[in-house]
Structure formats: C-alpha cells, structure tokens
Design an enzyme around this catalytic site. Structure first.
Site, mmCIF file in Angstrom:
data_model
loop_
_atom_site.group_PDB
_atom_site.id
_atom_site.type_symbol
_atom_site.label_atom_id
_atom_site.label_comp_id
_atom_site.label_asym_id
_atom_site.label_seq_id
_atom_site.Cartn_x
_atom_site.Cartn_y
_atom_site.Cartn_z
ATOM 1 N N ARG A 1 0.807 -1.231 0.000
ATOM 2 C CA ARG A 1 0.000 0.000 0.000
ATOM 3 C C ARG A 1 0.837 1.277 0.000
ATOM 4 O O ARG A 1 0.412 2.303 -0.483
ATOM 5 C CB ARG A 1 -0.897 0.014 1.234
ATOM 6 C CG ARG A 1 -2.036 -0.963 1.110
ATOM 7 C CD ARG A 1 -2.753 -1.156 2.408
ATOM 8 N NE ARG A 1 -1.953 -1.977 3.309
ATOM 9 C CZ ARG A 1 -2.479 -2.858 4.166
ATOM 10 N NH1 ARG A 1 -3.768 -3.002 4.265
ATOM 11 N NH2 ARG A 1 -1.693 -3.578 4.944
ATOM 12 N N ASP B 1 5.385 -23.095 7.023
ATOM 13 C CA ASP B 1 5.719 -23.126 8.446
ATOM 14 C C ASP B 1 7.235 -23.160 8.462
ATOM 15 O O ASP B 1 7.843 -24.171 8.076
ATOM 16 C CB ASP B 1 5.139 -24.382 9.101
ATOM 17 C CG ASP B 1 5.450 -24.410 10.589
ATOM 18 O OD1 ASP B 1 6.591 -24.081 10.967
ATOM 19 O OD2 ASP B 1 4.556 -24.743 11.379
ATOM 20 N N HIS B 2 7.867 -22.065 8.874
ATOM 21 C CA HIS B 2 9.314 -21.980 8.637
ATOM 22 C C HIS B 2 10.099 -23.021 9.427
ATOM 23 O O HIS B 2 11.238 -23.322 9.091
ATOM 24 C CB HIS B 2 9.837 -20.555 8.855
ATOM 25 C CG HIS B 2 10.051 -20.185 10.282
ATOM 26 N ND1 HIS B 2 9.032 -19.794 11.110
ATOM 27 C CD2 HIS B 2 11.179 -20.135 11.045
ATOM 28 C CE1 HIS B 2 9.521 -19.512 12.310
ATOM 29 N NE2 HIS B 2 10.817 -19.711 12.306
ATOM 30 N N LYS C 1 13.968 -25.692 8.606
ATOM 31 C CA LYS C 1 15.201 -25.779 9.414
ATOM 32 C C LYS C 1 15.864 -27.131 9.155
ATOM 33 O O LYS C 1 15.199 -28.165 9.148
ATOM 34 C CB LYS C 1 14.877 -25.637 10.907
ATOM 35 C CG LYS C 1 14.388 -24.244 11.298
ATOM 36 C CD LYS C 1 14.133 -24.152 12.796
ATOM 37 C CE LYS C 1 13.390 -22.882 13.166
ATOM 38 N NZ LYS C 1 14.243 -21.733 13.424
ATOM 39 N N GLU D 1 11.929 -19.486 24.217
ATOM 40 C CA GLU D 1 12.491 -18.246 23.654
ATOM 41 C C GLU D 1 12.833 -17.289 24.785
ATOM 42 O O GLU D 1 12.121 -17.244 25.792
ATOM 43 C CB GLU D 1 11.464 -17.571 22.751
ATOM 44 C CG GLU D 1 11.039 -18.404 21.569
ATOM 45 C CD GLU D 1 10.194 -17.579 20.611
ATOM 46 O OE1 GLU D 1 10.763 -17.070 19.639
ATOM 47 O OE2 GLU D 1 8.994 -17.421 20.864
ATOM 48 N N HIS E 1 4.289 -24.636 14.762
ATOM 49 C CA HIS E 1 5.661 -25.142 14.895
ATOM 50 C C HIS E 1 5.745 -26.391 15.783
ATOM 51 O O HIS E 1 6.378 -27.384 15.423
ATOM 52 C CB HIS E 1 6.575 -24.068 15.460
ATOM 53 C CG HIS E 1 6.539 -22.769 14.702
ATOM 54 N ND1 HIS E 1 6.330 -22.706 13.345
ATOM 55 C CD2 HIS E 1 6.683 -21.477 15.113
ATOM 56 C CE1 HIS E 1 6.348 -21.431 12.957
ATOM 57 N NE2 HIS E 1 6.556 -20.673 14.017
HETATM 58 C C1 BG6 Z 1 7.337 -17.173 14.647
HETATM 59 C C2 BG6 Z 1 6.539 -16.591 15.777
HETATM 60 O O1 BG6 Z 1 6.523 -17.968 13.824
HETATM 61 O O2 BG6 Z 1 8.374 -17.973 15.171
HETATM 62 C C3 BG6 Z 1 7.427 -15.795 16.708
HETATM 63 O O3 BG6 Z 1 5.516 -15.757 15.253
HETATM 64 C C4 BG6 Z 1 8.595 -16.631 17.172
HETATM 65 O O4 BG6 Z 1 6.689 -15.308 17.826
HETATM 66 C C5 BG6 Z 1 9.295 -17.262 15.979
HETATM 67 O O5 BG6 Z 1 9.487 -15.794 17.899
HETATM 68 C C6 BG6 Z 1 10.358 -18.253 16.419
HETATM 69 O O6 BG6 Z 1 11.089 -18.670 15.302
HETATM 70 P P1 BG6 Z 1 12.600 -19.137 15.453
HETATM 71 O O7 BG6 Z 1 12.977 -19.576 14.072
HETATM 72 O O8 BG6 Z 1 13.367 -17.958 15.944
HETATM 73 O O9 BG6 Z 1 12.589 -20.254 16.451
#
Ligand code: BG6
Length: 512
Positions: free
Chosen positions: A63, A199-200, A204, A238, A262
């Site tokens: 935007r 889903d990242h 990994k 975390e 995750h």
């Molecule tokens: C994200 C969350 O999907 O994953 C965050 O929205 C989180 O809140 C993060 O901090 C953690 O990812 P990683 O790769 O740092 O473990």
C-alpha cells in the site's frame, strides 16, 4: 542392472541440486518486516549460491507510496543487517536489477491489472515464461481479499505452459472454522497443488533431519514406540519478548503463534509412521494420520492437560525486562498467554499410553528448542551401591536450535572401585561434523516452492486437523476461571503448575 556404485547420487543418498525454471516472485506486503528481514535476504543468498534461475525477478506489491528505487534501497538497508553472508555490492546490483514495486491497496482491481501488465513484461523482457510465485506476507485479514483479486484478474493461471503457485504465511486461520473458510476461499481460486502453506520450522535443517535420522538409520526405529519410550518432551523456549509485535500477539497468544504450527510440526515428524516414499503427499499423509490419532481434549478436560502462563517483569540474560502487560500494544489487564505446556496422547498402536509433553514460552531463561525421547528405565537395577537417583533414564535429544545436534544420554560406571554410576552423553554437533553454516529456513522453502516441491509445506487437511485439536483447548480455556496472570517471572521456566502434567512423580521437565 541397477547402479550401486558409491558415485551414483541416489545410492549415496544425495539430493541432486536443481535450479528452478525462470520465474517471478510477487510479494504482497513487500514493505513489511518479514520481506525485509527474511524473504529478500533468503533470495539474495540463493542468488549468491547460484540457485536462482537467470532472469529471476521480484515484484513488491503493497500500500505504501514507494518508488522502485526506494523499494530497492529499503531492502538493501535491511539485507545488510539480516543476510547471513552479508552483502556483496556487485552481486546485489545484479540481483536488484530484477526488482520492482507496485503501489496499490489489496482490494483495488487496478493494482492487479497493473500487476498483470508487469508480469507479461517480465515474461518477455526477462524470459520468466509465465512462471509466477505469489507470496502472501501481509496481515492474515488480507489473505482472502488478495486471493479473490488474483482470481478475478485472471492471475491464478499462467499463460502458455507456465506455472502459478502461491505461498501463504502463518497464521492460517485462528480456529477450525476460520481455517476451513480460508481453505475454501483458496480453493475457489487455486488448486491445492498450487498452494504452499508455509511453516518456517520445516525449513530448518535440524527439523528435516528428524526424518533422515529416523528413516535413514536402522537402529533407532525399532526402539521408537510404546514398548521402549516412556514419554516425549518437545520444548521451544524463547528469551525474546514481543519484539514490537504486541498488536498481533495480543490476538494470537503462544497457542496460536507457536503450538498450532511449529510444535505440532515437530510432534508429527517425531511420531509419524515411515512414509511410502519421500514425496510430498506420502509424507503429508503420514503427518495427517498422526494428527487424527491424537486424542481430542473435550473442553471440560482441558485444565487437566494444559497449563497457560503469562510473564511478569523479571530479568533475562542479566537485563531487567518489563512484564507482558507493560509491553507496547498490550492491554493492562491482558489475558493472552505467553507460555503453554500441554500433554497429548496419540491413540495408535505405536504410541498408546505414551505422553507427548509440549511446552513453549517467551521470556524464558534460555533460547533452546529440542525434542527429547525419554526411554523406559532398565527393568531391574543390578547396581545398588550408589543412590538410585544417580541412575537416569536414557534420553535421545534432538536439538533443533541453537547448538544444533543430537545427544544420547546413557549411564556409565565411574572409574574406581565402587559401582558408582553417572550419566554421560554421546554427542553429534552439526558444526563439528560438517563445518558448514546451515542455510536459513526461508532459503530452502522458497527454493522448494520454485521447484514445485511441497513436501515441506502444510496441506489443507493437515492444517484443519491441527486446528481441530487446538480449537477445543481455546474453548475449554474460555469456560475455565481466568488464570492468575501474570504467573511466571520473566527469566524463569514458566508456571510451576506445568509440573503437574508430567503424570508420574519421577518424571520432570528437562533442565536445559
Ligand atoms: C514465529 C513466531 O513464527 O516464530 C514468533 O511468530 C517466534 O513469535 C518465531 O518468535 C520463532 O522462530 P525461530 O525460528 O526464531 O525459532
């Protein structure tokens, strides 16, 4: 005759590195954090490793009133900070040549008409051959609008023999109903084969290695069931707080932000049966089966199987930090959880009776993610000279991050005349074994989407199966009396009540 020589890459278990066909990546929400910190640095590093096709282009769509030059400069500024290899100015120069920007609001058909024109130009000028990858990196409220507009503009199908795919960021819905509605919106416009729900965690290296570890080795799988495993602990801890994302997190909480996606991915990869092949649908079929075998929690039993927490002020890594309710964008009486511990049971032959204990939280003392398989104790203790408490059960811990590796703990005799026993470990560390830096998760996932490999992406039935377990927990929480938030101090391991999930008094959460 089949080729069994060690130089045959299939025999040697290697994946041939492939370069995708020429294509254009269109990023919706291109002015945002994810694009700047993760997506563009990942694409740049793929370029550096010569994994991007010639004529590769990026179109940003958002935007804000930015020019092409402003867009490139803004990306460069952040890429310098967030690219794992830094930035080589020459390489960036050629990478940035293929970048342009379209300013439009997500519901404006004129923006999509301009996009269609731009994509045709790129097909002709840079040889993208109609291959397009759309990336939804916007707030989730805009997903349905963008998908509808892409459909209306005729952009869901490519001209000629090209392909069109779409990557959708998390969160995919906020409960079962909204996830189903979003799947329906998506399927109105795209076929499931075109859809890549990201889903990242699946990108990994250590997470991909769960399947390699389990299914490329013969010695572990026979032990991987209820006969030998006492319980499984999955931790994603975390140290960070909200990192400026108060507005989003207030409506998500740890359950939607971390567990539904995750942690459930880590669980399914740990618990699934061997797939019939390493192919997208074969792997995802097995993951879905695990989710369907998890015993759903009726809302009235949720308090027996879950514990929620919210951090108050405290100290993390020697720094005083505010409590959650003092963070910007958070209500002073917020009831959002920043910590969750829960216990699932998987009602199938492999796992009947084995608790899967999951925990995740923000502002915990240490950043550490791991999956720990705790085995049953030896059936009879022969060595009784030392205190029995010195004898610890065997644990196989797969460390996802940081300090990536796998550790097996077993008991050993302490040298000397007494039969004293102490736990020791056998360690595998990625760094020491391979000496190369692992690529970022987004590099692998972007590359796979360009190659058309959806193994590491979430299928529609998988995301719905996961929500069908999480939604009753939210319903149970809504019925229960509100917990006494804040109930853990920042820099501690979460509420004490989480211990009650362990079931037997000799079980304890791992000290990490
Ligand atoms: C994200 C969350 O999907 O994953 C965050 O929205 C989180 O809140 C993060 O901090 C953690 O990812 P990683 O790769 O740092 O473990």
């Amino acid at each position: 005759m089949s080729d069994t020589s060690p130089t045959n890459p299939l025999r040697a278990g290697m994946r041939m590195q492939r370069t995708p066909e020429p294509c254009t990546v269109v990023i919706f929400g291109a002015t945002g954090d994810l694009t700047h910190r993760k997506l563009v640095p990942a694409l740049y590093n793929l370029q550096r490793e010569r994994l991007l096709p010639p004529g590769f282009s990026v179109v940003g769509f958002a935007r804000r009133d930015w020019s092409d030059d402003f867009f490139r400069d803004s990306l460069l500024k952040d890429a310098k900070e967030f690219s794992r290899s830094g930035i080589d100015p020459n390489l960036w120069g050629s990478f940035a040549e293929g970048m342009s920007y379209i300013q439009a609001s997500f519901d404006d058909p004129a923006g999509y008409a301009a996009l269609a024109v731009r994509l045709r130009e790129l097909d002709e000028q840079r040889g993208a051959s109609g291959n397009r990858l759309f990336y939804l990196s916007t707030p989730p409220e805009s997903y349905a609008t963008i998908i509808q507009q892409l459909g209306a503009a005729g952009l869901a199908r490519s001209p000629g023999n090209g392909w069109t795919r779409i990557i959708i960021e998390k969160p995919f819905g906020r409960d079962l109903t909204s996830a189903r509605a979003l799947n329906a919106e998506v399927h109105n416009v795209f076929d499931e084969q075109q859809v890549y729900r990201i889903d990242h965690y699946l990108g990994k290296e250590t997470v991909q290695n769960i399947l390699v570890f389990r299914f490329a080795n013969g010695i572990f799988e026979p032990l991987w069931d209820r006969r030998y495993v006492d319980h499984v602990q999955i931790t994603v801890a975390e140290t960070v707080g909200l990192e400026g994302r108060g507005g989003y997190y207030e409506h998500a909480g740890a359950m939607r932000d971390m567990v539904q996606n995750h942690l459930m991915q880590l669980l399914t990869l740990t618990a699934m049966e061997p797939p019939i092949g390493y192919r997208a649908d074969a792997v995802r079929d097995e993951k879905v089966k695990v989710l369907r075998a998890i015993r759903p929690m009726p809302p009235e039993q949720v308090d027996q199987h879950t514990v929620r927490g919210q951090y108050g002020p405290g100290t993390v890594a020697g720094q005083a930090v505010p409590g959650y309710r003092e963070e910007p964008g958070v209500a002073a009486d917020s009831m959002t959880e920043t910590y969750v511990a829960l216990r699932f049971f998987i009602d199938n032959w492999r796992w009947a009776g084995v608790p899967f204990l999951l925990r995740t939280g923000k502002r915990l003392p240490k950043r550490v993610s791991e999956i720990a398989i705790q085995f049953r104790s030896a059936p009879l203790m022969l060595f009784d000279d030392g205190p029995l408490s010195d004898i610890e059960p065997n644990v196989l811990a797969m460390q996802v991050q940081p300090d990536e590796g796998i550790t097996l703990r077993f008991d050993s005799k302490v040298p000397g005349q007494a039969n004293q026993i102490r736990p020791v470990t056998m360690d595998f560390r990625y760094n020491a074994a391979f000496g190369v830096e692992s690529p970022e998760a987004y590099e692998r996932l972007l590359l796979d989407a360009m190659l058309g490999d959806s193994t590491l992406f979430t299928r529609s039935d998988e995301v719905e199966a996961s929500w069908s377990l999480i939604t009753p927990i939210h319903q149970g929480w809504a019925q229960d009396a509100p917990p006494p938030f804040p109930n853990y101090e920042a820099g501690t391991w979460g509420p004490k009540a989480a211990d009650m999930l362990l079931g037997k008094e000799w079980r304890s959460w791992r000290r990490l």
